[in-house]
Design a protein around this motif. Structure first.
Motif: not given
Lengths: 421, 370
Positions: A84, A137-138, A140-141, A144-145, A148-149, A151-152, A155-156, A166
């Motif tokens: 997933i 679970i993996s 979904v994680a 999320i990661i 975030g990664a 977007q980070y 921006a970088l 951004q």
């Protein structure tokens, strides 16, 4: 979809053999059938955009990310790992295409996207195969990661560049695309003549020989390669055996974990490539939120396709087409689709009643009647609803077809080495 | 006995600590590879929050807690309710409309709106429950589809009922009248150090969750179905019924998620209403191992990371999105470290048993098993 289940649940083996298998070229027949139905619908409702070459070309581009995500799902689930996290791997792919594509050219962008997707696949493989983490679970994680990664990282890496920011990368170059000029022009003439079915076919062929991106061609080749590798080689046989019965496979000497691991890596690579298509073909740069849940849709397309490449193609075709209709002055086209849906429900319902499934049949006919009533009362579908079409279709399809689907027997189960005893 | 118990305690504490350390280490690695100052980032995040920040943390944790609770109800029965996101948005929108219309006076209006929100949340989740129970559709896929449908549906309905706010392009529902708002609780001085009064309802929901699951027959049935379907069927539980009921409860709790914001600070549902709370709930439920107190700790941790990362861009020049990596990694490391610790505990136990068996004079082999 292919095997008719009798009311008692007992299937006559002889009947299954003769009636259950569709002819090998069913996908071509299905495509022609769909085109015929659509041109009929176009003539009846006057919604001309249903089969215009513009719609078909846009559909091709919409299909590819969904199909590649679905292919990724196919690889990993055939080896018994539910993935997933495809959505997250696609997101990683879009950034990879943006970053490497901007700095080193389009094909480096493709490679970067594939590598980023594989990175996501690696995390999923390590978590699920090595550490026995629950697959969902993996996944979904990872979603999320990855969000975030990226977007980070965006921006970088993109904020200081001209045209970047951004949430988006600068423009990246496109890969080569293919046009067969004279053929395209000739087909345009046929399309403009507005003949029943002939013009629609011409529009389809014109879309195929005008400005066709090489990534799109590559993706369709990958579909064929996947089918060949998984169903026509011993590697594929072993890989699928791992998804059906890992204990039996291990007792025959198949390195179960190794197969699962590589399948998930391939899955990530395909999802990353899907991200590249989104960033480079469907648009011309990386943008935040570009995937828009297509990883999930791809997964749904794979389930719709009964964990088979041909079915997956049909599923992604359906979702890609409805998505495109929703985007291009969608109100009228989706309104026309309502009529098709009503008629389809009517036939399906009657067929179900004849099969002895009275309640199901009645429900389907009722739904069809409601849709037909809706078609008569409104002239156009509001834009918010046209965007929902693929999701609603997914739900409907799963609701009415899920009992006929058969997933790999050990799909989603955690396997530890040596379980064969 | 005491020694075995001590080992057990240490091991159960070791798992979350290990998970946190690993998550911090991985995030630092990302920072270092990307060339950002990892030390400065952590000293900003791990500083003690000011009163204003503390209030914000508790406010956000209240919301996240409800989301985690909603997911945990499903988890207890092996159902993945990924649709909390859609459920709370549909529910919060309904509550905003109902409370904004103010058919009832004062707090009756509030109570009615809350009940409506829970009912709508339950219904939205119930679709997935019914599809799963009657048609065998995986709730993972159906709830994801329902999330996207909820987005379109709420956007459409919002445009139908909305009023344009003065001087802005944003649209929202009618404002909730003063008398129906839930007053905030002050934890210090000034309006910036207030927390949602809704926290009382959140705590009550947590207690109810614990009580129903652990102290009632229904809760036992639910957990039994989650752990072994065949055993549940054998003891006369209808799995289909339990699936639908569990999804309904999960959806009802999900219906509460947006309400602290609605009744405590926003007073209206607009196009900018906070989204994405459902996915955080999944992570928090996993982190808290589906236990109400664990979920509270998880919610506080997530809210802490979110709040403390806000000034990163200004102070250190690093995008605050870096904490999303930490949060996602925590989900993985928590599960992995619990598994590793479990395997370690099993090995420890086996060794203990083996040693006890080697010495036939030792009288109590059951000591090791404790």
């Amino acid at each position: 979809m292919s095997v008719p289940a009798t009311a008692t649940g007992v299937v006559d083996p002889v009947a299954t053999k003769t009636r259950g298998r569709l002819p090998r070229y069913w996908i071509v027949l299905a495509l022609l059938g769909a085109m015929l139905a659509l041109s009929l619908l176009r003539v009846v409702t006057g919604a001309d955009d249903l089969t215009s070459s513009g719609t078909i070309a846009a559909t091709l581009i919409a299909i590819v990310p969904i199909m590649l995500a679905g292919l990724g799902g196919l690889w990993s689930e055939r080896a018994g790992v539910v993935n997933i996290g495809l959505e997250g791997m696609m997101i990683l792919g879009t950034w990879g295409a943006g970053y490497f594509g901007y700095h080193h050219g389009p094909w480096a962008g493709v490679a970067g996207a594939v590598l980023m997707g594989m990175l996501g696949g690696l995390v999923h493989a390590v978590a699920t195969v090595l550490f026995g983490v629950d697959h969902i679970i993996s996944g979904v994680a990872i979603n999320i990661i990855a969000l975030g990664a990226v977007q980070y990282l965006a921006a970088l890496t993109f904020s200081d560049l001209e045209g970047g920011g951004q949430t988006q990368s600068p423009k990246i170059g496109d890969v080569q695309s293919l046009t067969i000029g004279p053929l395209s022009d000739g087909l345009k003439d046929v399309e403009d003549k507005d003949l029943f079915f002939v013009s629609d076919l011409a529009a389809l062929l014109r879309a195929l020989c005008t400005n066709l991106s090489s990534l799109v061609i590559l993706s369709f080749l990958l579909l064929i390669v996947t089918w060949f590798v998984l169903w026509r080689t011993s590697f594929g046989l072993r890989l699928r055996s791992v998804g059906e019965s890992p204990a039996a496979a291990e007792s025959l000497g198949v390195k179960v974990l190794r197969y699962k691991f590589s399948a998930v890596l391939v899955s990530g690579a395909l999802a990353g490539l899907a991200g590249a298509v989104l960033a480079m073909v469907a648009s011309s740069n990386y943008r935040d939120g570009q995937t828009g849940g297509r990883g999930y849709i791809g997964l749904a397309a794979m389930i719709f396709g009964n964990w088979r490449p041909g079915g997956l193609l049909a599923g992604s075709g359906l979702f890609g087409y409805t998505e495109t209709l929703g985007l291009r002055q969608g109100g009228t086209s989706v309104h026309a689709m309502l009529l098709a849906l009503a008629v389809l429900a009517l036939f399906l319902g009657i067929w179900q009643v004849r099969q002895g499934q009275r309640v199901t049949g009645a429900v389907i006919v009722g739904v069809g009647a409601l849709v037909a009533a809706l078609w008569f009362t409104i002239d156009t579908v509001p834009s918010d609803f046209t965007g929902m079409t693929p999701y609603i279709i997914t739900l409907l399809v799963l609701a009415f077809a899920s009992q006929r689907l058969r997933m790999p027997a050990a799909d989603g189960q955690i396997y530890r080495k040596g379980s064969a005893g | 006995m005491t020694r075995a118990r001590l080992i057990k305690l240490v091991l159960s504490l070791a798992a979350p600590v290990l998970a946190l350390v690993a998550a911090f280490a991985i995030t630092s690695l990302v920072l270092v590879v990307a060339g950002d100052p990892a030390g400065d980032v952590w000293s900003t995040i791990l500083s003690w929050p000011e009163e204003r920040n503390l209030a914000n943390i508790i406010k956000n944790a209240t919301v996240l807690y409800l989301s985690g609770l909603a997911v945990a109800v499903g988890f207890r029965m092996n159902l993945f309710n990924i649709g909390v996101d859609g459920q709370y948005r549909v529910a919060a929108f309904t509550a905003a409309v109902v409370a904004g219309e103010a058919w009832l006076p004062g707090y009756l209006n509030t109570a009615f709106a809350i009940v409506c929100a829970m009912a709508v949340g339950a219904m939205w989740a119930g679709i997935a429950g019914v599809l799963r129970a009657t048609r065998g559709v995986s709730e993972v896929i159906s709830t994801i589809m329902l999330n996207s449908i909820a987005t379109g549906l709420v956007a459409y309905l919002l445009r139908r009922v909305a009023e344009r706010e003065e001087g802005s392009n944003q649209i929202g529902t009618k404002e909730i009248p003063e008398g129906s708002r839930i007053p905030n609780i002050s934890i210090g001085e000034g309006p910036t150090s207030e927390i949602y009064g809704f926290i009382v309802i959140a705590i009550a929901a947590g207690f109810l969750f614990w009580f129903v699951l652990n102290k009632t027959r229904f809760g036992f049935d639910l957990r039994a179905t989650g752990q072994s379907t065949t055993a549940a069927v054998a003891s006369g539980i209808s799995v289909k019924k339990m699936t639908i009921v569990a999804m309904l409860i999960s959806g009802a709790v999900a219906g509460l998620v947006g309400l602290p914001i609605l009744f405590g600070s926003a007073y209206t549902y607009g196009s900018t209403f906070q989204s994405g709370l459902g996915f955080a709930g999944i992570a928090i439920a996993l982190l808290g191992r589906n236990h109400p107190i664990g979920i509270a700790v998880g919610a506080l941790l997530f809210a802490f990371l979110d709040e403390q990362s806000n000034p990163l861009q200004i102070l250190v020049g690093v995008s605050p999105d870096i904490v999303a990596i930490t949060q996602g990694v925590i989900v993985l490391t928590v599960v992995i470290s619990y598994e590793l610790i479990r395997r370690y505990a099993v090995r420890l136990e086996q060794r203990e048993v083996a040693r006890a068996l080697e010495r036939p004079t030792t009288p109590a082999p059951e000591e090791a098993k404790a």
